[in-house]
Design a protein around this motif. Structure first.
Motif, PDB file in Angstrom:
ATOM      1  N   ASN A   1      -0.229  -0.683  -4.472  1.00  0.00           N
ATOM      2  CA  ASN A   1       0.201   0.266  -5.497  1.00  0.00           C
ATOM      3  C   ASN A   1       0.070  -0.381  -6.873  1.00  0.00           C
ATOM      4  O   ASN A   1       0.090  -1.609  -6.999  1.00  0.00           O
ATOM      5  CB  ASN A   1       1.657   0.678  -5.269  1.00  0.00           C
ATOM      6  N   GLU A   2      -0.024   0.453  -7.892  1.00  0.00           N
ATOM      7  CA  GLU A   2      -0.130  -0.056  -9.254  1.00  0.00           C
ATOM      8  C   GLU A   2       1.085  -0.922  -9.581  1.00  0.00           C
ATOM      9  O   GLU A   2       2.222  -0.520  -9.335  1.00  0.00           O
ATOM     10  CB  GLU A   2      -0.217   1.106 -10.241  1.00  0.00           C
ATOM     11  N   GLY A   3       0.852  -2.112 -10.073  1.00  0.00           N
ATOM     12  CA  GLY A   3       1.926  -3.024 -10.440  1.00  0.00           C
ATOM     13  C   GLY A   3       2.497  -3.821  -9.283  1.00  0.00           C
ATOM     14  O   GLY A   3       3.362  -4.669  -9.483  1.00  0.00           O
ATOM     15  N   GLU A   4       2.042  -3.562  -8.071  1.00  0.00           N
ATOM     16  CA  GLU A   4       2.543  -4.275  -6.884  1.00  0.00           C
ATOM     17  C   GLU A   4       1.803  -5.600  -6.741  1.00  0.00           C
ATOM     18  O   GLU A   4       0.572  -5.654  -6.813  1.00  0.00           O
ATOM     19  CB  GLU A   4       2.322  -3.417  -5.639  1.00  0.00           C
TER      20      GLU A   4
ATOM     21  N   THR B   1       0.560  -9.007  -4.622  1.00  0.00           N
ATOM     22  CA  THR B   1       0.104  -9.254  -3.254  1.00  0.00           C
ATOM     23  C   THR B   1       1.280  -9.686  -2.384  1.00  0.00           C
ATOM     24  O   THR B   1       1.390  -9.268  -1.229  1.00  0.00           O
ATOM     25  CB  THR B   1      -1.014 -10.308  -3.248  1.00  0.00           C
ATOM     26  N   SER B   2       2.189 -10.494  -2.947  1.00  0.00           N
ATOM     27  CA  SER B   2       3.369 -10.917  -2.188  1.00  0.00           C
ATOM     28  C   SER B   2       4.218  -9.721  -1.772  1.00  0.00           C
ATOM     29  O   SER B   2       4.663  -9.641  -0.627  1.00  0.00           O
ATOM     30  CB  SER B   2       4.218 -11.878  -3.014  1.00  0.00           C
ATOM     31  N   GLN B   3       4.433  -8.804  -2.699  1.00  0.00           N
ATOM     32  CA  GLN B   3       5.222  -7.612  -2.369  1.00  0.00           C
ATOM     33  C   GLN B   3       4.534  -6.803  -1.272  1.00  0.00           C
ATOM     34  O   GLN B   3       5.188  -6.310  -0.350  1.00  0.00           O
ATOM     35  CB  GLN B   3       5.411  -6.736  -3.615  1.00  0.00           C
ATOM     36  N   PHE B   4       3.218  -6.668  -1.366  1.00  0.00           N
ATOM     37  CA  PHE B   4       2.462  -5.930  -0.357  1.00  0.00           C
ATOM     38  C   PHE B   4       2.609  -6.581   1.015  1.00  0.00           C
ATOM     39  O   PHE B   4       2.879  -5.918   2.015  1.00  0.00           O
ATOM     40  CB  PHE B   4       0.979  -5.860  -0.748  1.00  0.00           C
ATOM     41  N   VAL B   5       2.451  -7.904   1.052  1.00  0.00           N
ATOM     42  CA  VAL B   5       2.524  -8.628   2.321  1.00  0.00           C
ATOM     43  C   VAL B   5       3.923  -8.525   2.933  1.00  0.00           C
ATOM     44  O   VAL B   5       4.060  -8.275   4.133  1.00  0.00           O
ATOM     45  CB  VAL B   5       2.092 -10.099   2.142  1.00  0.00           C
ATOM     46  N   VAL B   6       4.954  -8.685   2.137  1.00  0.00           N
ATOM     47  CA  VAL B   6       6.322  -8.597   2.647  1.00  0.00           C
ATOM     48  C   VAL B   6       6.586  -7.194   3.207  1.00  0.00           C
ATOM     49  O   VAL B   6       7.141  -7.045   4.304  1.00  0.00           O
ATOM     50  CB  VAL B   6       7.350  -8.974   1.556  1.00  0.00           C
ATOM     51  N   THR B   7       6.174  -6.166   2.485  1.00  0.00           N
ATOM     52  CA  THR B   7       6.355  -4.788   2.956  1.00  0.00           C
ATOM     53  C   THR B   7       5.593  -4.560   4.261  1.00  0.00           C
ATOM     54  O   THR B   7       6.115  -3.938   5.191  1.00  0.00           O
ATOM     55  CB  THR B   7       5.891  -3.792   1.879  1.00  0.00           C
TER      56      THR B   7
END
Length: 62
Positions: free
Chosen positions: A30-33, A35-41
């Motif tokens: 998502n915009e502003g996300e 890579t760490s946030q993506f991986v954790v989610t």
């Protein structure tokens, strides 16, 4: 100040990922996300999916 890969709130993990998967992650974020946030989610979602799968009755028996 944290000095290693583990602190009171989190732990670093390292994994090699193919270039194709990384490219798809970049497209899916998502915009502003980060890579760490993506991986954790993604990890949280996979954990929930597997826990749900394990809690289902074994449909192959019967």
């Amino acid at each position: 100040m944290a000095t290693g890969s583990v602190n009171a709130k989190s732990q670093k993990i390292h994994a090699r990922v193919s270039h194709e998967i990384i490219a798809n992650v970049e497209l899916a974020k998502n915009e502003g996300e980060s890579t760490s946030q993506f991986v954790v989610t993604a990890l949280q979602g996979e954990i929930k999916r597997r826990q749900k799968e394990k809690s289902k009755p074994d449909e192959s028996k019967g």
